[in-house]
Write a protein that holds these residues in place. Structure first.
Motif, PDB file in Angstrom:
ATOM      1  N   LEU A  61     -24.874 107.606  28.424  1.00 31.92           N
ATOM      2  CA  LEU A  61     -25.845 106.531  29.095  1.00 31.92           C
ATOM      3  C   LEU A  61     -27.171 106.592  28.232  1.00 31.92           C
ATOM      4  O   LEU A  61     -27.877 105.701  27.857  1.00 31.92           O
ATOM      5  CB  LEU A  61     -26.034 106.761  30.441  1.00 31.92           C
ATOM      6  N   ILE A  62     -27.651 107.760  28.305  1.00 35.24           N
ATOM      7  CA  ILE A  62     -29.026 107.857  27.905  1.00 35.24           C
ATOM      8  C   ILE A  62     -29.272 107.511  26.495  1.00 35.24           C
ATOM      9  O   ILE A  62     -30.211 106.897  26.093  1.00 35.24           O
ATOM     10  CB  ILE A  62     -29.686 109.384  28.111  1.00 35.24           C
ATOM     11  N   PHE A  63     -28.053 107.951  25.389  1.00 38.12           N
ATOM     12  CA  PHE A  63     -28.303 107.659  24.156  1.00 38.12           C
ATOM     13  C   PHE A  63     -28.046 105.833  23.900  1.00 38.12           C
ATOM     14  O   PHE A  63     -28.589 105.316  23.192  1.00 38.12           O
ATOM     15  CB  PHE A  63     -27.349 108.180  23.345  1.00 38.12           C
ATOM     16  N   THR A  64     -27.268 105.503  25.037  1.00 36.32           N
ATOM     17  CA  THR A  64     -27.280 103.789  24.785  1.00 36.32           C
ATOM     18  C   THR A  64     -28.384 103.338  25.355  1.00 36.32           C
ATOM     19  O   THR A  64     -28.942 102.245  24.422  1.00 36.32           O
ATOM     20  CB  THR A  64     -26.035 103.413  25.876  1.00 36.32           C
ATOM     21  N   LEU A  65     -29.215 103.699  26.221  1.00 29.47           N
ATOM     22  CA  LEU A  65     -30.501 103.018  26.654  1.00 29.47           C
ATOM     23  C   LEU A  65     -31.375 103.230  25.588  1.00 29.47           C
ATOM     24  O   LEU A  65     -32.121 102.465  25.229  1.00 29.47           O
ATOM     25  CB  LEU A  65     -30.822 103.849  28.199  1.00 29.47           C
ATOM     26  N   ALA A  66     -31.593 104.503  25.033  1.00 27.53           N
ATOM     27  CA  ALA A  66     -32.554 104.850  23.996  1.00 27.53           C
ATOM     28  C   ALA A  66     -32.195 103.829  22.768  1.00 27.53           C
ATOM     29  O   ALA A  66     -33.280 103.509  22.271  1.00 27.53           O
ATOM     30  CB  ALA A  66     -32.552 106.228  23.601  1.00 27.53           C
ATOM     31  N   ALA A  67     -31.113 103.729  22.542  1.00 29.81           N
ATOM     32  CA  ALA A  67     -30.663 102.558  21.391  1.00 29.81           C
ATOM     33  C   ALA A  67     -31.110 101.447  21.540  1.00 29.81           C
ATOM     34  O   ALA A  67     -31.942 100.480  20.735  1.00 29.81           O
ATOM     35  CB  ALA A  67     -29.069 102.704  20.843  1.00 29.81           C
ATOM     36  N   TRP A  68     -31.060 100.936  22.692  1.00 27.30           N
ATOM     37  CA  TRP A  68     -31.505  99.581  23.326  1.00 27.30           C
ATOM     38  C   TRP A  68     -33.072  99.460  23.303  1.00 27.30           C
ATOM     39  O   TRP A  68     -33.310  98.648  22.722  1.00 27.30           O
ATOM     40  CB  TRP A  68     -30.704  99.292  24.620  1.00 27.30           C
ATOM     41  N   SER A  69     -33.531 100.534  23.833  1.00 27.30           N
ATOM     42  CA  SER A  69     -34.950 100.538  23.566  1.00 27.30           C
ATOM     43  C   SER A  69     -35.612 100.514  22.127  1.00 27.30           C
ATOM     44  O   SER A  69     -36.655  99.872  21.973  1.00 27.30           O
ATOM     45  CB  SER A  69     -35.604 101.967  24.061  1.00 27.30           C
ATOM     46  N   ALA A  70     -34.733 101.236  21.248  1.00 30.53           N
ATOM     47  CA  ALA A  70     -35.263 101.262  19.937  1.00 30.53           C
ATOM     48  C   ALA A  70     -35.081  99.940  19.135  1.00 30.53           C
ATOM     49  O   ALA A  70     -36.212  99.307  18.582  1.00 30.53           O
ATOM     50  CB  ALA A  70     -34.289 101.871  19.000  1.00 30.53           C
ATOM     51  N   VAL A  71     -33.977  98.995  19.570  1.00 28.65           N
ATOM     52  CA  VAL A  71     -34.119  97.858  19.148  1.00 28.65           C
ATOM     53  C   VAL A  71     -35.207  96.812  19.649  1.00 28.65           C
ATOM     54  O   VAL A  71     -35.522  96.062  19.020  1.00 28.65           O
ATOM     55  CB  VAL A  71     -32.481  97.221  19.246  1.00 28.65           C
ATOM     56  N   LEU A  72     -35.309  96.864  21.051  1.00 28.29           N
ATOM     57  CA  LEU A  72     -36.345  96.181  21.796  1.00 28.29           C
ATOM     58  C   LEU A  72     -37.670  96.398  21.208  1.00 28.29           C
ATOM     59  O   LEU A  72     -38.479  95.579  20.749  1.00 28.29           O
ATOM     60  CB  LEU A  72     -36.217  96.196  23.164  1.00 28.29           C
ATOM     61  N   GLY A  73     -37.775  97.517  20.850  1.00 27.14           N
ATOM     62  CA  GLY A  73     -39.178  97.977  20.333  1.00 27.14           C
ATOM     63  C   GLY A  73     -39.480  97.620  18.957  1.00 27.14           C
ATOM     64  O   GLY A  73     -40.571  97.140  18.480  1.00 27.14           O
ATOM     65  N   TRP A  74     -38.217  97.704  18.152  1.00 28.33           N
ATOM     66  CA  TRP A  74     -38.262  97.302  16.707  1.00 28.33           C
ATOM     67  C   TRP A  74     -38.534  95.737  16.698  1.00 28.33           C
ATOM     68  O   TRP A  74     -39.456  95.066  15.931  1.00 28.33           O
ATOM     69  CB  TRP A  74     -36.767  97.296  16.044  1.00 28.33           C
ATOM     70  N   GLN A  75     -37.968  94.955  17.608  1.00 25.64           N
ATOM     71  CA  GLN A  75     -38.017  93.621  17.578  1.00 25.64           C
ATOM     72  C   GLN A  75     -39.654  93.024  18.034  1.00 25.64           C
ATOM     73  O   GLN A  75     -40.048  92.158  17.443  1.00 25.64           O
ATOM     74  CB  GLN A  75     -37.119  92.770  18.488  1.00 25.64           C
ATOM     75  N   ALA A  76     -40.136  93.930  18.754  1.00 21.76           N
ATOM     76  CA  ALA A  76     -41.581  93.690  19.256  1.00 21.76           C
ATOM     77  C   ALA A  76     -42.712  93.973  18.651  1.00 21.76           C
ATOM     78  O   ALA A  76     -43.559  93.742  18.646  1.00 21.76           O
ATOM     79  CB  ALA A  76     -41.577  94.255  20.884  1.00 21.76           C
ATOM     80  N   ALA A  77     -42.353  95.108  17.781  1.00 20.90           N
ATOM     81  CA  ALA A  77     -43.498  95.755  17.004  1.00 20.90           C
ATOM     82  C   ALA A  77     -43.903  94.953  15.801  1.00 20.90           C
ATOM     83  O   ALA A  77     -42.884  94.200  15.178  1.00 20.90           O
ATOM     84  CB  ALA A  77     -43.036  96.908  16.559  1.00 20.90           C
ATOM     85  N   ALA A  78     -45.200  94.745  15.570  1.00 15.64           N
ATOM     86  CA  ALA A  78     -45.618  94.058  14.475  1.00 15.64           C
ATOM     87  C   ALA A  78     -45.076  94.695  13.042  1.00 15.64           C
ATOM     88  O   ALA A  78     -45.099  95.902  13.127  1.00 15.64           O
ATOM     89  CB  ALA A  78     -47.145  94.020  14.408  1.00 15.64           C
ATOM     90  N   PRO A  79     -44.722  93.859  12.033  1.00 16.92           N
ATOM     91  CA  PRO A  79     -44.118  94.579  10.799  1.00 16.92           C
ATOM     92  C   PRO A  79     -45.430  95.522  10.311  1.00 16.92           C
ATOM     93  O   PRO A  79     -46.523  95.159  10.385  1.00 16.92           O
ATOM     94  CB  PRO A  79     -43.815  93.418   9.914  1.00 16.92           C
ATOM     95  N   GLY A  80     -44.894  96.269   9.411  1.00 16.21           N
ATOM     96  CA  GLY A  80     -46.104  97.344   8.846  1.00 16.21           C
ATOM     97  C   GLY A  80     -46.195  98.761   9.767  1.00 16.21           C
ATOM     98  O   GLY A  80     -44.989  99.124  10.172  1.00 16.21           O
TER      99      GLY A  80
END
Length: 163
Positions: A61-80
């Protein structure tokens, strides 16, 4: 019309696939480093440690949530630089996560693992703090709670099994 839960869905399929792969690889390496053989069975455990069977589902569960968080963060973070900082923080956390298993189970050094788990807890806190979106941060709270709880188990093992 968008529904409230649609904001929680990753939209970048490649990032989602890479995050899922990263989580599976990290979990697999951690599993390989985890030996529940005679040495571990012989350790005295604190009374608050849950049954060993709980750890697999909780980490899944934790790794699933962390991967989900990583993707949402990637999408929201400005490039660079902001995206690089997010990915570096995730990478550091992954190394610390694996490092704990190696120290505790492979090297059989709960005392070293206890020192290292402080860094792991801090790295999860750092991920929450620098998360590019509040949704990415919220998904990491169970990780922080579990690692903090697990660190108390580690401390109990060190206390009950002096070197």
């Amino acid at each position: 019309m968008r529904r409230w839960w649609q904001d929680w869905l990753p939209t970048d399929r490649r990032a989602t696939a890479l995050a899922a792969l990263g989580a599976v690889v990290l979990a697999g390496l951690g599993g390989l480093a985890t030996d529940l053989g005679p040495w571990y069975a012989g350790l005295r455990q604190p009374a608050w440690k849950p049954p060993d069977l709980w750890f697999g589902p909780v980490w899944t569960l934790i790794f699933t949530l962390a991967a989900w968080s990583a993707v949402l963060g990637w999408q929201a973070a400005a490039p660079g630089a902001p995206r690089r900082r997010w990915l570096l923080a995730i990478g550091l956390n992954a190394l610390l996560n694996l490092g704990w298993s190696l120290l505790f189970f492979t090297l059989r050094r709960p005392d070293w693992a206890l020192a290292e788990v402080v860094l792991l807890v801090l790295s999860v806190g750092m991920l929450i703090r620098i998360a590019p979106t509040w949704r990415a941060a919220v998904l990491l709270w169970p990780y922080l709670a579990w690692v903090t709880y697990a660190s108390t188990i580690n401390a109990g093992v060190v206390h009950l099994n002096p070197a």
